[in-house]
Design an enzyme around this catalytic site. Sequence first.
Site, PDB file in Angstrom:
ATOM      1  N   CYS A 130       0.823  -1.225   0.000  1.00  0.00           N
ATOM      2  CA  CYS A 130       0.000   0.000   0.000  1.00  0.00           C
ATOM      3  C   CYS A 130       0.849   1.263   0.000  1.00  0.00           C
ATOM      4  CB  CYS A 130      -0.950  -0.005   1.190  1.00  0.00           C
ATOM      5  SG  CYS A 130      -1.892  -1.529   1.289  1.00  0.00           S
ATOM      6  N   HIS A 141      -9.518   3.349  -1.405  1.00  0.00           N
ATOM      7  CA  HIS A 141      -8.114   2.913  -1.293  1.00  0.00           C
ATOM      8  C   HIS A 141      -7.692   2.046  -2.482  1.00  0.00           C
ATOM      9  CE1 HIS A 141      -4.334   1.781   0.286  1.00  0.00           C
ATOM     10  NE2 HIS A 141      -4.685   0.756   1.018  1.00  0.00           N
TER      11      HIS A 141
END
Lengths: 98, 380
Positions: free
Chosen positions: B83, B329
């Site tokens: 991420c 996200h």
Amino acid sequence: MTKPAEIWREHKKLHSYLGKQGKLLVWTKILVAPVGFEHQTPYFVGIVILDGERMPVQIVDADEKQLKPNQKVEVVIRKIGKAKSEDVIEYGIKVKPI
Amino acid sequence: MRIQILGTGITKFGELWSKSLLDLATDAALEAINDSRLSINQIDAVFVANMIYGKIANQDHLGALITSALGLKCASFRVEAACASGGLAVHLACQSLMAGTYKNVLVVGVEKMTDVGISEITSALMGAGSDMERKAGLTFPGLYALMAKAHMAKYGTTKKHLAAVSVKNHYHASMNEKAQFPFEITEEKALNSPEICSPFTLFDASPITDGAAAVILSSDLTSGSTNNVYITGSAVASDTVDLAARDSLLELRATKEASVKALKQAGVEIKDIDIAEVHDCFTIAEILAMEDLGFCKKGEGGDFIKKGITRLGGKMPVNTSGGLKACGHPVAATGLKQIIEIADQIRGRAGKRQAEGINCGLAHNVGGSGATVVVHIIQS
């Protein structure tokens, strides 16, 4: 999807954990699982301390009420995830409360 | 250091079934190039951030794929750190500019996640964890749930503290048309939503998202408009991929190390930060970020957020984009979106969610359960 060579390599270490006792540090109940674990939900996973080493491990044969900090646990051998019909069945370590 | 952000571009975040990975990447990239007022041939290199497309769509080699789709033949790179891929790509791009290898570069973060089912994407994301964690049947919600439980046991953090993060970030997203969830929620709704792994409910977790974000960075400080914005600090720190192997479950050590380095590089202190975008992949992560970045004392992150200090209108707004929780996200696009949000706030381009008097911002991007952390400082 685990490869036979990988399972053969990893299995050599398994016996050293058998029967070891340790304590539970923290745990959670998983309701949304990765591929191969969907059939087990809900299941418990925690971080346990074995011989001073912390490790992530699935907790089996447990009632949610038994799960509290410093709960004593023992290592057991169990099937890991669900193998597809053509896959090698993988075994690994989990813990149960004692 | 002083690297100019010449242009930015960002797609809608959400379930974008009509858009392919290439559509998303080129939409964001072309918007950023237009915004920069450079001609496309002035781009010397392209950095592409992506985590999981190779795994779920069997398409790798994204550096050349996206560069050639833009009609470019320049140097291209694909960067991956779970991420934190987006933040890391910006860091590497800055290094290449400071080294003088390139003058103008495009950094694009893109992720196409909603084409596959929930178990498949949960497994793909666990590529950012350790082998022991995968064999234990852990998931990313599970890993952060373990951190949340440890924090609750030690500091008395409650589910209401967690919900406060979600409620605030949804409020911010309600003013962001690019957000996946542009609506407000109540504390009651957050607390009573279905449990995904104890102590988290659905509203403690960031969603699965398609989207792309891009920036044009330049070492040429003479170009650009009068409303310039610069990256003045960029730092990365690493920790063990396996959460259990760390000394403490109560902090992300890499957050502390990366932020100290980035602040020092920029020559500013944490009290000089006017605004921050932090990595709230799960609500507990924003609480940890407040503490580990040094905005409040260890253990007080929950109260700090609940008091409203970090809500728009408060002293130091955090995640005005809506954060990962409510803006969405798209894993490798997140680090770029954070930098774009701060650049927009500094340039006064944040529309309805514009904060006042913003000169210095911090972007905090985390990979995995904290094994990679990238911190950027952005200033007017």
